[in-house]
Design an enzyme around this catalytic site. Structure first.
Site, PDB file in Angstrom:
ATOM      1  N   GLY A 161      43.215 -39.554  62.110  1.00  0.00           N
ATOM      2  CA  GLY A 161      44.381 -38.894  62.698  1.00  0.00           C
ATOM      3  C   GLY A 161      44.780 -37.780  61.750  1.00  0.00           C
ATOM      4  N   HIS A 162      44.502 -36.550  62.130  1.00  0.00           N
ATOM      5  CA  HIS A 162      44.766 -35.403  61.253  1.00  0.00           C
ATOM      6  C   HIS A 162      45.912 -34.591  61.841  1.00  0.00           C
ATOM      7  CE1 HIS A 162      40.420 -35.588  59.497  1.00  0.00           C
ATOM      8  NE2 HIS A 162      41.115 -36.681  59.307  1.00  0.00           N
ATOM      9  N   THR A 183      41.119 -49.642  63.006  1.00  0.00           N
ATOM     10  CA  THR A 183      41.939 -48.881  63.955  1.00  0.00           C
ATOM     11  C   THR A 183      41.656 -49.323  65.391  1.00  0.00           C
ATOM     12  OG1 THR A 183      40.249 -47.169  64.054  1.00  0.00           O
ATOM     13  CG2 THR A 183      42.013 -46.854  62.450  1.00  0.00           C
ATOM     14  N   LYS A 233      44.415 -33.959  54.829  1.00  0.00           N
ATOM     15  CA  LYS A 233      43.190 -33.142  54.967  1.00  0.00           C
ATOM     16  C   LYS A 233      43.320 -32.154  56.123  1.00  0.00           C
ATOM     17  CE  LYS A 233      41.024 -37.075  55.526  1.00  0.00           C
ATOM     18  NZ  LYS A 233      42.039 -38.078  55.156  1.00  0.00           N
ATOM     19  N   GLY A 234      43.911 -32.654  57.246  1.00  0.00           N
ATOM     20  CA  GLY A 234      44.042 -31.809  58.434  1.00  0.00           C
ATOM     21  C   GLY A 234      44.846 -30.553  58.147  1.00  0.00           C
ATOM     22  N   LYS A 235      45.959 -30.704  57.436  1.00  0.00           N
ATOM     23  CA  LYS A 235      46.800 -29.546  57.131  1.00  0.00           C
ATOM     24  C   LYS A 235      46.020 -28.514  56.312  1.00  0.00           C
ATOM     25  CE  LYS A 235      50.274 -27.917  54.049  1.00  0.00           C
ATOM     26  NZ  LYS A 235      51.353 -28.113  53.090  1.00  0.00           N
ATOM     27  N   GLN A 250      38.809 -40.095  57.015  1.00  0.00           N
ATOM     28  CA  GLN A 250      38.944 -41.258  56.133  1.00  0.00           C
ATOM     29  C   GLN A 250      38.921 -40.770  54.670  1.00  0.00           C
ATOM     30  OE1 GLN A 250      36.315 -41.701  58.859  1.00  0.00           O
ATOM     31  NE2 GLN A 250      38.234 -41.982  59.913  1.00  0.00           N
ATOM     32  N   ASP A 267      44.649 -40.253  54.983  1.00  0.00           N
ATOM     33  CA  ASP A 267      45.941 -39.651  55.308  1.00  0.00           C
ATOM     34  C   ASP A 267      46.513 -38.835  54.155  1.00  0.00           C
ATOM     35  OD1 ASP A 267      45.686 -40.986  57.741  1.00  0.00           O
ATOM     36  OD2 ASP A 267      46.652 -42.781  56.942  1.00  0.00           O
ATOM     37  N   ARG A 320      50.891 -47.639  62.780  1.00  0.00           N
ATOM     38  CA  ARG A 320      51.210 -48.743  61.862  1.00  0.00           C
ATOM     39  C   ARG A 320      51.907 -48.206  60.617  1.00  0.00           C
ATOM     40  NH1 ARG A 320      45.395 -51.448  60.948  1.00  0.00           N
ATOM     41  NH2 ARG A 320      44.808 -49.254  61.041  1.00  0.00           N
ATOM     42  N   ASN A 352      38.928 -42.752  64.773  1.00  0.00           N
ATOM     43  CA  ASN A 352      39.755 -43.554  63.859  1.00  0.00           C
ATOM     44  C   ASN A 352      40.606 -42.628  62.983  1.00  0.00           C
ATOM     45  OD1 ASN A 352      37.356 -42.688  62.688  1.00  0.00           O
ATOM     46  ND2 ASN A 352      37.005 -44.548  61.496  1.00  0.00           N
TER      47      ASN A 352
END
Ligand code: GDP
Ligand code: IMO
Ligand code: MG
Length: 428
Positions: free
Chosen positions: A40-41, A129, A16-18, A224, A13, A303, A38
């Protein structure tokens, strides 16, 4: 012909996605190389607002970018279709998506096994997850897995599924005294998914070879992060793939000599979801403030994330494992109101000072952080687009991270939007 591996340097988290969404504007190919849903980007851009991707590569918002789900990914075809439907609902085209025939499938019995195994671990649960990723990789290693390519043969698929479900039902009954799954329901769901996914399942290695031959820009999107790596992470509190630079090359199917940059993505502080040691975790009001200001709740499971100061001992280890060429420091803006800002520069373990990241989770759990305090900047930095526009104290914080990690910073995140980024060095 840049080939850039974008790899999480901490426990996931990091943003990385951005970064992929930002860099994809100038890339011809983006490959998800490992992990599964598992991940979430989160992407925040003008086109779709806020969107969390789990399997589809974050290059999907650029219509000219080919997005590949690579051989190393654990793919749940039913969830992928849900994600594709959600994207289509936002008028995002997925015509440029391609799925490697070699990617292993996550099946409903993997999800059930994930749940049963976690329940059996009791107090020692990993806090997975719950997406069945671990059991799917176990089947891959056991050489009993089904792969995306198997979805392409409607003649043989039902028999393969029935055989696999029967084997797992035995396991459920004998080991867990749990009811088995109805094989026909799995056959039905996966046959339907197969029909819709078939056009996407193509020769990914051919497409990559062509891209490399034509000197195109390729981004490898890590899921991850290094400290969750199966070999090098905080075992057993890890995921089941290799989210490192080497792991991404392996999962994508690209030789190491093509790599031009390993980009390590680090938050300006630390978070972790799930169990396992985290020396800089703040159980107090400060940790709560970090979580509240940073909205630190999992993009996959919702979570609350455990929050703490930047851990330079763990980060230096991550640099060693990956050999990063450049760093992206994200979410610097979340620290805007903190003074001082702290960096963990060593551990104290049973009265001794440790400067190396220990291999055993039991030892790491007993490590107490040794902090260095830096002056906070106490000013909003979201508008800054150059280092010069940052307050001097924020620049000093970044310089100290660069010094401790011995890797130059290429990019700094000052907000969640695509453009809220300082490009320090050109990567492409
Ligand atoms: P990933 O799994 O590494 O892609 O990261 P996640 O999407 O799970 O979590 C990162 C969160 O931080 C997301 O909500 C992003 O929108 C957000 N984000 C990324 N970079 C920045 C940044 O520089 N500043 C702020 N405030 N948010 C960021
Ligand atoms: P992204 O790509 C943060 C964590 C889980 C758990 C451990 C094992 O969004 O950074 P698993 O389901 O993989 O068997 O769970 O790994 N985990 C993540 N933590 N970000 C992720 O992905 C994660 N993917 C798995 O919380 O502790
Ligand atoms: Mg995430």
């Amino acid at each position: 012909m840049p080939v850039i591996a974008v790899v999480g340097g901490q426990w996931g988290d990091e943003g990385k996605g951005k970064i992929i969404d930002l860099l994809a504007k100038r890339a011809q190919v983006v490959v998800r190389a490992q992990g599964g849903d598992n991940a979430g980007h989160t992407i925040v851009n003008e086109q779709v607002g806020r969107f969390a991707l789990h399997l589809v590569p974050a290059g999907i918002f650029n219509p000219r970018t080919t997005c590949i789900i690579g051989a190393g990914v654990a793919l749940n075809p039913v969830f992928l279709l849900e994600e594709l439907d959600a994207l289509h609902g936002l008028r995002v085209s997925t015509d440029n998506l391609l799925i490697s025939e070699r990617a292993h499938l996550v099946m409903p019995y993997h999800i059930e096994l994930d749940r049963l195994q976690e329940a059996r671990r009791g107090g020692g649960a990993i806090g997975t997850t719950g997406r069945g990723i671990g059991p799917a990789y176990v089947d891959k290693v056991s050489r009993t897995g089904l792969r995306a390519g198997d979805l392409c043969d409607p003649q043989t698929l039902p028999a393969r599924i029935r055989e696999a479900v029967a084997a797992k039902n035995q396991l459920f009954q004998v080991l867990y005294q749990a009811p088995g799954l109805d094989p026909e329901r799995v056959v039905e769901a996966y046959s339907l998914a197969a029909e819709r996914l078939r056009p996407y399942i193509r020769d990914a290695s051919g497409a990559l070879a062509a891209a490399l031959r034509q000197n195109e820009t390729i981004l490898l999107e890590g899921a991850q992060a290094t400290l969750l790596d199966l070999d090098h992470g905080t075992y057993p509190y890890v995921t089941t793939s290799s989210p490192t630079v080497a792991g991404l090359l392996q999962g994508a199917g690209i030789g190491p000599r093509f790599l031009t940059c390993g980009l390590g993505v680090f938050k300006a502080y630390t978070t972790r979801v799930g169990s396992g040691p985290m020396p800089t975790e703040l159980d107090d009001e400060l940790g709560g403030r970090l979580r509240a200001i940073g909205h630190e709740y999992g993009a996959r499971t919702g979570r609350p994330r455990r929050c703490g100061w930047f851990d330079a001992v763990a980060a230096r280890y991550s640099v060693l494992v990956n050999g990063f060429d450049a760093l992206a420091i994200t979410r610097l803006d979340i620290l805007d109101t903190f003074d001082p800002v702290r960096i963990c520069v060593g551990y104290e373990w049973r009265g001794q000072r440790l400067d190396q990241f220990p291999a055993r989770a039991e030892v790491l759990a007993e490590c107490r952080p040794i902090y260095e305090d830096l002056e906070g900047w106490q000013a909003p930095i979201g508008q800054a687009r150059t280092l010069a526009e940052l307050p001097a104290a924020a620049r000093r914080y970044l310089e100290r991270l660069e010094q401790l990690l011995e890797v130059p910073i290429a990019l700094v995140g000052v907000g969640q939007e695509r453009e809220e980024t300082i490009m320090v060095r050109d990567l492409l």
